[in-house]
Scaffold this motif. Structure first.
Motif, PDB file in Angstrom:
ATOM      1  N   LEU A   1     -39.866 -39.429  31.431  1.00  0.00           N
ATOM      2  CA  LEU A   1     -40.681 -40.643  31.335  1.00  0.00           C
ATOM      3  C   LEU A   1     -40.166 -41.738  32.260  1.00  0.00           C
ATOM      4  O   LEU A   1     -40.956 -42.471  32.866  1.00  0.00           O
ATOM      5  CB  LEU A   1     -40.721 -41.124  29.886  1.00  0.00           C
ATOM      6  N   ASP A   2     -38.854 -41.850  32.393  1.00  0.00           N
ATOM      7  CA  ASP A   2     -38.298 -42.828  33.337  1.00  0.00           C
ATOM      8  C   ASP A   2     -38.735 -42.510  34.770  1.00  0.00           C
ATOM      9  O   ASP A   2     -39.055 -43.410  35.551  1.00  0.00           O
ATOM     10  CB  ASP A   2     -36.769 -42.835  33.256  1.00  0.00           C
TER      11      ASP A   2
ATOM     12  N   LEU B   1     -38.887 -37.684  20.266  1.00  0.00           N
ATOM     13  CA  LEU B   1     -37.452 -37.964  20.337  1.00  0.00           C
ATOM     14  C   LEU B   1     -36.762 -37.690  19.008  1.00  0.00           C
ATOM     15  O   LEU B   1     -35.530 -37.608  18.948  1.00  0.00           O
ATOM     16  CB  LEU B   1     -37.226 -39.418  20.749  1.00  0.00           C
TER      17      LEU B   1
ATOM     18  N   ASP C   1     -43.128 -41.173  21.056  1.00  0.00           N
ATOM     19  CA  ASP C   1     -41.714 -41.340  20.694  1.00  0.00           C
ATOM     20  C   ASP C   1     -41.288 -40.429  19.553  1.00  0.00           C
ATOM     21  O   ASP C   1     -40.088 -40.176  19.382  1.00  0.00           O
ATOM     22  CB  ASP C   1     -41.436 -42.793  20.319  1.00  0.00           C
TER      23      ASP C   1
ATOM     24  N   THR D   1     -34.000 -33.459  17.250  1.00  0.00           N
ATOM     25  CA  THR D   1     -32.655 -33.479  17.811  1.00  0.00           C
ATOM     26  C   THR D   1     -32.040 -32.078  17.740  1.00  0.00           C
ATOM     27  O   THR D   1     -32.461 -31.233  16.941  1.00  0.00           O
ATOM     28  CB  THR D   1     -31.755 -34.478  17.072  1.00  0.00           C
TER      29      THR D   1
ATOM     30  N   VAL E   1     -32.555 -34.480  23.571  1.00  0.00           N
ATOM     31  CA  VAL E   1     -33.468 -35.626  23.509  1.00  0.00           C
ATOM     32  C   VAL E   1     -33.596 -36.302  24.869  1.00  0.00           C
ATOM     33  O   VAL E   1     -34.686 -36.744  25.259  1.00  0.00           O
ATOM     34  CB  VAL E   1     -32.977 -36.629  22.453  1.00  0.00           C
ATOM     35  N   ALA E   2     -32.508 -36.354  25.629  1.00  0.00           N
ATOM     36  CA  ALA E   2     -32.516 -37.065  26.906  1.00  0.00           C
ATOM     37  C   ALA E   2     -33.503 -36.488  27.903  1.00  0.00           C
ATOM     38  O   ALA E   2     -33.908 -37.183  28.845  1.00  0.00           O
ATOM     39  CB  ALA E   2     -31.115 -37.052  27.509  1.00  0.00           C
ATOM     40  N   ARG E   3     -33.925 -35.256  27.717  1.00  0.00           N
ATOM     41  CA  ARG E   3     -34.873 -34.652  28.664  1.00  0.00           C
ATOM     42  C   ARG E   3     -36.169 -35.466  28.744  1.00  0.00           C
ATOM     43  O   ARG E   3     -36.656 -35.771  29.825  1.00  0.00           O
ATOM     44  CB  ARG E   3     -35.203 -33.208  28.253  1.00  0.00           C
ATOM     45  N   GLN E   4     -36.720 -35.795  27.598  1.00  0.00           N
ATOM     46  CA  GLN E   4     -37.983 -36.523  27.601  1.00  0.00           C
ATOM     47  C   GLN E   4     -37.810 -37.910  28.189  1.00  0.00           C
ATOM     48  O   GLN E   4     -38.652 -38.376  28.965  1.00  0.00           O
ATOM     49  CB  GLN E   4     -38.553 -36.611  26.194  1.00  0.00           C
ATOM     50  N   GLY E   5     -36.729 -38.577  27.842  1.00  0.00           N
ATOM     51  CA  GLY E   5     -36.493 -39.907  28.380  1.00  0.00           C
ATOM     52  C   GLY E   5     -36.370 -39.914  29.884  1.00  0.00           C
ATOM     53  O   GLY E   5     -36.914 -40.808  30.564  1.00  0.00           O
ATOM     54  N   ARG E   6     -35.681 -38.918  30.436  1.00  0.00           N
ATOM     55  CA  ARG E   6     -35.514 -38.878  31.886  1.00  0.00           C
ATOM     56  C   ARG E   6     -36.839 -38.601  32.586  1.00  0.00           C
ATOM     57  O   ARG E   6     -37.112 -39.140  33.662  1.00  0.00           O
ATOM     58  CB  ARG E   6     -34.473 -37.815  32.257  1.00  0.00           C
TER      59      ARG E   6
ATOM     60  N   SER F   1     -47.753 -38.708  25.718  1.00  0.00           N
ATOM     61  CA  SER F   1     -46.416 -38.550  25.152  1.00  0.00           C
ATOM     62  C   SER F   1     -46.366 -39.276  23.817  1.00  0.00           C
ATOM     63  O   SER F   1     -47.354 -39.862  23.372  1.00  0.00           O
ATOM     64  CB  SER F   1     -45.360 -39.107  26.116  1.00  0.00           C
TER      65      SER F   1
END
Length: 308
Positions: free
Chosen positions: A31-32, A12, A9, A15, A24-29, A7
């Motif tokens: 990875l979380d 991100l 950053d 946008t 953007v939140a898709r990738q963060g969720r 992955s």
């Protein structure tokens, strides 16, 4: 051996307008959801023009690069947007797919999941569409054939929307087999069983709206998995879209997390039989954030189990 996660950053930095499903939140969720798993973590390098040119002509690459604004956002079509960070995000996505191929071919990892965005499987040879700029899965396949000298590479796509771009990019490639299940009818309108490729190298498994795991199992067990087995790929690439989930807002299939887990396990077993377990998986769709996170974790957990 192990499972790698690739992955970056910079992804991100791509946008989209408020309310756009490819956020953007898709990738963060994702990875979380994967944070607690034992994974070999790698940074996605940016793909060079000569890398992307395995599937897209230079004129198209130049056109996409020129479309990126210095500020604000530009619509390439009704669904596909570019902002100042979009080109680098797309290069990281393409670069992740290439790095993943190199990793499994070199034995750095048994299999790899690429958690990048924007997705790629709708991008045709000279047409961005469906949130996608570059065809990452098709690029990984063509790169493996051309640079690593493989004779047979299979691409599997279980996104709810048909991977028209991957089909377009691999249509005339006799060394590649493309097997795809998708809701049909649904945007982009392709994916009928009659679409079979220039060398009988395309297998489409259309699923009716409202169908769930039972119908998916039947289609893959009857047609998809046997074709993959007969093809005996030397590398298996997955376009891992999770928008066939029951809770996804953009379509009407009713898969659950365990359906993604089952199909991933079946694909890994085929890879174990024919290519020493080499699997490269790239993130495509999935637009309910909770369903996306849970389904991606189930998918990667199955990759980890197969990679032991």
């Amino acid at each position: 051996m192990t499972t790698a996660l690739i992955s970056h950053d910079d992804c991100l930095g791509h946008t989209t307008p408020e309310g756009h499903p490819e956020q953007v939140a898709r990738q963060g969720r994702v990875l979380d959801a994967l944070a607690s798993l034992d994974l070999l973590r790698m940074a996605a390098p940016p793909a060079r023009d000569e890398d992307i040119a395995h599937v897209h002509p230079q004129a198209y690459i130049d056109r996409i690069a020129a479309a990126a604004p210095e500020t604000g956002a530009v619509a390439l079509d009704g669904d596909t947007w570019m902002t100042p960070g979009s080109m680098m995000a797309a290069r990281r996505g393409a670069g992740a797919a290439i790095r993943a191929v190199d990793a499994v071919m070199a034995g750095e990892a048994r299999n790899v999941f690429c958690a990048t965005r924007p997705p790629g499987h709708h991008a045709e040879r000279e047409t961005p569409m469906g949130f996608c700029l570059f065809g990452n899965a098709a690029l990984a396949a063509q790169y493996a054939l051309d640079r690593h000298g493989l004779k047979r590479v299979a691409v599997v796509d279980f996104d709810v929307h048909h991977g028209n771009g991957t089909q377009d990019l691999l249509w005339d490639e006799p060394r590649a087999l493309f097997v795809s299940s998708q809701q049909f009818p649904l945007w982009p309108g392709t994916g009928a069983a009659t679409e079979r490729g220039g060398h009988d190298n395309v297998v489409n498994l259309p699923l009716p709206p409202g169908s769930g795991g039972t119908e998916m199992y039947a289609a893959w067990t009857r047609d998809g998995l046997p074709r993959l087995d007969a093809f005996a790929p030397e590398l298996l690439i997955i376009s891992a879209g999770f928008d066939a989930h029951h809770d996804d807002p953009l379509a009407q299939l009713s898969w659950r997390e365990e359906d993604f887990r089952w199909l991933t396990g079946q694909l890994c077993r085929i890879a174990a039989r024919h290519c020493d377990g080499r699997v490269v998986s790239v993130l495509e769709g999935g637009y309910d954030l909770d369903a996306l996170a849970a389904s991606a974790r189930a998918h990667v957990e199955e990759l980890i189990e197969a990679g032991k």
